[in-house]
Scaffold this motif. Structure first.
Motif, PDB file in Angstrom:
ATOM      1  N   LYS A   1      -9.476  55.758 -11.203  1.00 56.40           N
ATOM      2  CA  LYS A   1      -9.845  56.704 -10.152  1.00 56.40           C
ATOM      3  C   LYS A   1      -8.613  57.424  -9.593  1.00 56.40           C
ATOM      4  O   LYS A   1      -8.533  57.717  -8.419  1.00 56.40           O
ATOM      5  CB  LYS A   1     -10.613  55.996  -9.036  1.00 56.40           C
ATOM      6  N   GLY A   2      -7.615  57.650 -10.459  1.00 59.04           N
ATOM      7  CA  GLY A   2      -6.441  58.425 -10.059  1.00 59.04           C
ATOM      8  C   GLY A   2      -5.313  57.622  -9.457  1.00 59.04           C
ATOM      9  O   GLY A   2      -4.318  58.182  -9.047  1.00 59.04           O
ATOM     10  N   PHE A   3      -5.411  56.301  -9.431  1.00 58.35           N
ATOM     11  CA  PHE A   3      -4.368  55.510  -8.782  1.00 58.35           C
ATOM     12  C   PHE A   3      -3.700  54.608  -9.807  1.00 58.35           C
ATOM     13  O   PHE A   3      -4.115  53.488 -10.039  1.00 58.35           O
ATOM     14  CB  PHE A   3      -4.960  54.672  -7.645  1.00 58.35           C
ATOM     15  N   SER A   4      -2.649  55.113 -10.433  1.00 61.26           N
ATOM     16  CA  SER A   4      -2.026  54.384 -11.527  1.00 61.26           C
ATOM     17  C   SER A   4      -1.314  53.118 -11.075  1.00 61.26           C
ATOM     18  O   SER A   4      -1.076  52.233 -11.872  1.00 61.26           O
ATOM     19  CB  SER A   4      -1.028  55.278 -12.257  1.00 61.26           C
ATOM     20  N   ASN A   5      -0.962  52.992  -9.810  1.00 61.81           N
ATOM     21  CA  ASN A   5      -0.220  51.824  -9.353  1.00 61.81           C
ATOM     22  C   ASN A   5      -1.116  50.738  -8.780  1.00 61.81           C
ATOM     23  O   ASN A   5      -0.625  49.781  -8.217  1.00 61.81           O
ATOM     24  CB  ASN A   5       0.804  52.226  -8.284  1.00 61.81           C
ATOM     25  N   TYR A   6      -2.409  50.888  -8.921  1.00 66.86           N
ATOM     26  CA  TYR A   6      -3.317  49.929  -8.311  1.00 66.86           C
ATOM     27  C   TYR A   6      -3.952  49.034  -9.345  1.00 66.86           C
ATOM     28  O   TYR A   6      -4.370  49.468 -10.399  1.00 66.86           O
ATOM     29  CB  TYR A   6      -4.388  50.641  -7.473  1.00 66.86           C
TER      30      TYR A   6
ATOM     31  N   GLY B   1      -9.966  47.402  -4.960  1.00 70.01           N
ATOM     32  CA  GLY B   1      -9.731  47.985  -6.276  1.00 70.01           C
ATOM     33  C   GLY B   1      -9.508  49.484  -6.270  1.00 70.01           C
ATOM     34  O   GLY B   1      -9.947  50.179  -7.168  1.00 70.01           O
ATOM     35  N   GLY B   2      -8.821  50.017  -5.283  1.00 68.12           N
ATOM     36  CA  GLY B   2      -8.535  51.445  -5.251  1.00 68.12           C
ATOM     37  C   GLY B   2      -9.516  52.268  -4.442  1.00 68.12           C
ATOM     38  O   GLY B   2      -9.270  53.436  -4.172  1.00 68.12           O
ATOM     39  N   TYR B   3     -10.647  51.666  -4.050  1.00 68.63           N
ATOM     40  CA  TYR B   3     -11.579  52.404  -3.203  1.00 68.63           C
ATOM     41  C   TYR B   3     -10.972  52.525  -1.813  1.00 68.63           C
ATOM     42  O   TYR B   3     -10.302  51.622  -1.334  1.00 68.63           O
ATOM     43  CB  TYR B   3     -12.932  51.694  -3.115  1.00 68.63           C
ATOM     44  N   GLY B   4     -11.194  53.636  -1.156  1.00 69.08           N
ATOM     45  CA  GLY B   4     -10.619  53.855   0.164  1.00 69.08           C
ATOM     46  C   GLY B   4      -9.165  54.288   0.082  1.00 69.08           C
ATOM     47  O   GLY B   4      -8.419  54.166   1.044  1.00 69.08           O
ATOM     48  N   VAL B   5      -8.755  54.785  -1.098  1.00 73.42           N
ATOM     49  CA  VAL B   5      -7.390  55.268  -1.298  1.00 73.42           C
ATOM     50  C   VAL B   5      -7.478  56.641  -1.954  1.00 73.42           C
ATOM     51  O   VAL B   5      -8.174  56.822  -2.948  1.00 73.42           O
ATOM     52  CB  VAL B   5      -6.572  54.321  -2.209  1.00 73.42           C
ATOM     53  N   TYR B   6      -6.774  57.609  -1.384  1.00 66.55           N
ATOM     54  CA  TYR B   6      -6.753  58.970  -1.929  1.00 66.55           C
ATOM     55  C   TYR B   6      -5.311  59.372  -2.211  1.00 66.55           C
ATOM     56  O   TYR B   6      -4.449  59.237  -1.342  1.00 66.55           O
ATOM     57  CB  TYR B   6      -7.343  59.980  -0.928  1.00 66.55           C
ATOM     58  N   ASP B   7      -5.071  59.877  -3.411  1.00 65.37           N
ATOM     59  CA  ASP B   7      -3.771  60.435  -3.741  1.00 65.37           C
ATOM     60  C   ASP B   7      -3.794  61.886  -3.255  1.00 65.37           C
ATOM     61  O   ASP B   7      -4.554  62.697  -3.767  1.00 65.37           O
ATOM     62  CB  ASP B   7      -3.556  60.375  -5.248  1.00 65.37           C
ATOM     63  N   LEU B   8      -2.985  62.213  -2.258  1.00 64.61           N
ATOM     64  CA  LEU B   8      -3.061  63.539  -1.642  1.00 64.61           C
ATOM     65  C   LEU B   8      -2.403  64.645  -2.470  1.00 64.61           C
ATOM     66  O   LEU B   8      -2.497  65.812  -2.117  1.00 64.61           O
ATOM     67  CB  LEU B   8      -2.447  63.509  -0.244  1.00 64.61           C
TER      68      LEU B   8
END
Length: 194
Positions: free
Chosen positions: A121-126, A57-64
């Motif tokens: 958490k900042g990830f609009s495509n997830y 669910g978006g954890y372990g993903v960072y938008d750089l």
């Protein structure tokens, strides 16, 4: 095959050999650190730093885009074999859950969070699973039903080449250009999604 399907970096080779679109993905596992930083600098606003396995669910993903890549935390991940850098694809998310038996589709559902455009958490495509996501075409807009066969072709290709048995969660992003659909496969979870 499970170890390939569950690893976002190995997936790029699986997809390439099966002619399936996948966002450009690089890692220190087969690139020099200089190549990695060049890629980051060239694409600063359009890349993610992702954990290779076991994301949820978006954890372990960072938008750089808004991250300090020189911070110790981010820098250590960039230099780790357990992480990868992936180009961001802006488009519309569609998720599927597929039951494969001997690589053939036995059942399939399509889903999309009703609030998929909201940031999680900042990830609009997830996709973020929730009780509002009751499956079986939930959230698909009317015009998206016309694209279902495009997704099914890719899903069949995955089943045929992997000969997978069991439930698989597959995440896509699609975009339209001149009324033609371009579908990117984001990730496969060789298990129930969530």
């Amino acid at each position: 095959i499970y170890k390939i399907l569950d690893d976002k970096y190995k997936l790029k080779y699986f997809f390439k050999s099966n002619n399936i679109l996948y966002p450009k993905t690089i890692s220190v596992s087969d690139r020099s650190i200089n190549e990695i930083y060049r890629f980051i600098n060239d694409n600063k606003k359009n890349i993610f730093l992702k954990k290779k396995n076991n994301t949820l669910g978006g954890y372990g993903v960072y938008d750089l885009e808004n991250m300090n890549i020189n911070s110790r935390k981010i820098n250590s991940k960039i230099n780790s074999d357990d992480w990868l850098i992936q180009k961001k694809i802006n488009g519309v998310f569609v998720g599927t859950d597929v039951l494969y038996i001997n690589g053939k589709i036995n059942a399939i559902t399509f889903h999309k969070n009703k609030n998929y455009k909201k940031m999680f958490k900042g990830f609009s495509n997830y996709y973020y699973p929730s009780l509002d996501n009751i499956y079986s075409h939930n959230g698909l807009r009317m015009n998206e039903y016309f694209y279902v066969n495009n997704f099914i072709k890719i899903i069949k290709k995955i089943g045929k080449s992997s000969q997978y048995n069991g439930i698989m969660n597959i995440d896509f992003i699609y975009k339209l250009k001149n009324n033609k659909i371009k579908i990117y496969l984001l990730e496969i979870n060789p298990r129930i999604g969530g």
